[in-house]
Design a protein around this motif. Structure first.
Motif, mmCIF file in Angstrom:
data_model
loop_
_atom_site.group_PDB
_atom_site.id
_atom_site.type_symbol
_atom_site.label_atom_id
_atom_site.label_comp_id
_atom_site.label_asym_id
_atom_site.label_seq_id
_atom_site.Cartn_x
_atom_site.Cartn_y
_atom_site.Cartn_z
ATOM 1 N N SER A 98 0.642 -1.251 0.140
ATOM 2 C CA SER A 98 0.005 0.106 0.110
ATOM 3 C C SER A 98 0.653 1.330 -0.067
ATOM 4 N N VAL A 104 0.443 5.022 1.454
ATOM 5 C CA VAL A 104 -0.642 5.544 2.593
ATOM 6 C C VAL A 104 -0.151 6.971 3.062
ATOM 7 N N ASP A 157 -0.792 6.598 9.076
ATOM 8 C CA ASP A 157 -1.767 5.655 8.805
ATOM 9 C C ASP A 157 -1.532 4.546 9.566
ATOM 10 N N ARG A 167 -2.186 0.235 6.843
ATOM 11 C CA ARG A 167 -0.544 -0.244 7.078
ATOM 12 C C ARG A 167 -0.850 -1.535 7.718
ATOM 13 N N SER A 204 -1.460 -4.275 5.524
ATOM 14 C CA SER A 204 -0.473 -4.651 4.461
ATOM 15 C C SER A 204 0.698 -5.378 4.829
ATOM 16 N N SER A 233 4.137 -1.090 3.186
ATOM 17 C CA SER A 233 3.710 0.073 3.031
ATOM 18 C C SER A 233 4.729 1.213 2.825
ATOM 19 N N GLU A 265 4.832 5.225 3.109
ATOM 20 C CA GLU A 265 4.377 6.680 3.570
ATOM 21 C C GLU A 265 4.515 7.573 2.559
#
Ligand code: M6R
Length: 366
Positions: free
Chosen positions: A303, A305, A309, A313, A316, A319, A321
């Motif tokens: 992801s 994000v 988040d 998170r 996932s 992730s 950020e």
């Protein structure tokens, strides 16, 4: 010439804080109170009275066009249609004299886009080009326009040209909106403030390249990937999938996240990586439930994000950020991890990143 980078593509990805500043220089006022675009000022009445805007482009430029459609509709309140140049030119499109046709092309030489420009010009529309290569065929055949000013893009996979195209379309949308008063003064100043912060936010994301590279190593097994996003991030999903296809030869498709349940979810299994752009927006909760549906089918979630988040998170496997920004500016940030992901996967797979098989930098034949 690669500036110490192993590939032009990586160099061009890393240039984006500067190319975005270059693209906005003299256009977004640093004092934070004004946007100017020469191509707009000269043709203000045409933009303010436009019945409709048609944007024509191919490939990555078509993805930028999609983002432009969201921004122009949101801020300028003018209906927008986005067309693949190759389809547009051979249909019998209805074009009015008070339509504006925007042609987007990095190279300015794409045969289908040039033909779409000719067709629209003959129909009497006002043609505005958004191109990178100065003096190329498309800008020479349009009435007005705006260069992206990112310098030569050598890697076949477009990166810095894309973010600059999105920046130009966003500036244009905001500017029309301000002049039409569909954007309030307060909103206008806030948009300018946030636009000015984009280059440094892109630089923040680039620091995560090493982390993405590590994760890319787990990808060599994948034969198929799905990219999901909603709203402004839907075209980013399409762009992420195109980047991966082009340079790593992994089959990838982008979908609006909610379309999954209308078919593509049948593909999901533990072998299928699903890349979800789930930054903060009014559809964040909806995207979260789309992710839960994929998790329930054992899909692997990567992801993108917003910083801080927790929920996505937690769902996932991996992730990245990105800093917070306004929804319309999110694509300028959320696409960066996807460019890096495609790049690192292709390198791990030993692919020729700058010259992928079967592709040319500019498609000057139909
Ligand atoms: O030069 P253009 O922007 O007109 O090129 C359009 C497409 O050929 C181009 O974006 C292509 O899809 C890229 N290889 C994408 O990375």
């Amino acid at each position: 010439e690669k500036g110490g980078y192993p590939h032009f593509m990586l160099k061009e990805i890393f240039e984006q804080p500067h190319t975005l500043s270059d693209c906005m220089r003299g256009r977004v006022n640093v004092e934070g109170n004004n946007i100017t675009l020469a191509g707009f000022i000269d043709n203000r009445e045409k933009f303010l009275n436009a019945r409709r805007i048609i944007i024509t482009a191919c490939g990555t430029s078509w993805h930028a066009a999609q983002i432009g459609m969201y921004a122009i509709e949101e801020y300028a309140r003018i209906p927008v249609e986005v067309e693949y140049s190759s389809e547009f030119r051979y249909r019998k499109p209805v074009i009015h004299k008070d339509d504006i046709v925007i042609a987007i092309s990095q190279s300015g030489e794409t045969a289908d886009t040039l033909a779409a420009v000719e067709l629209a010009k003959n129909a009497g529309a006002f043609i505005f080009g958004i191109c990178n290569v100065v003096g190329s065929s498309i800008p020479r055949n349009t009435h007005s326009g705006c260069y992206t000013h990112v310098g030569p893009e050598i890697g076949v996979a477009s990166t810095k040209a894309f973010t600059a195209q999105v920046a130009v379309l966003t500036m244009l949308a905001i500017l029309i909106g301000k002049e039409k008063r569909t954007v309030s003064r307060e909103e206008y100043l806030n948009l300018i403030r946030e636009l000015n912060l984009i280059p440094e936010k892109v630089a923040e994301i680039l620091k995560k390249s090493g982390q993405i590279e590590q994760y890319a190593k787990t990808f060599t097994y994948a034969g198929n990937c799905i990219y999901l996003g909603r709203g402004y991030n839907f075209p980013v999903a399409l762009e992420g999938a195109l980047k991966l296809k082009e340079i790593s030869y992994i089959h990838a498709e982008g979908y609006p996240a909610a379309e999954m349940k209308h078919g593509p979810i049948a593909l999901v299994s533990h072998e299928m990586p699903v890349i979800v752009i789930a930054t903060q927006s009014d559809t964040y909760e909806k995207v979260t439930s789309n992710i839960q549906e994929i998790k329930a089918r054992k899909g692997r979630i990567i992801s993108v994000v917003t910083e801080g988040d927790q929920v996505v998170r937690g769902l996932s496997d991996f992730s990245v950020e990105v800093p917070e920004t306004l929804p319309c500016l999110t694509p300028l940030l959320s696409v960066i991890p996807l460019q890096l992901l495609a790049y690192h996967i292709a390198v791990v797979k030993g692919c020729d990143v700058d010259q992928p098989r079967n592709l040319a930098k500019s498609v000057t034949v139909e």
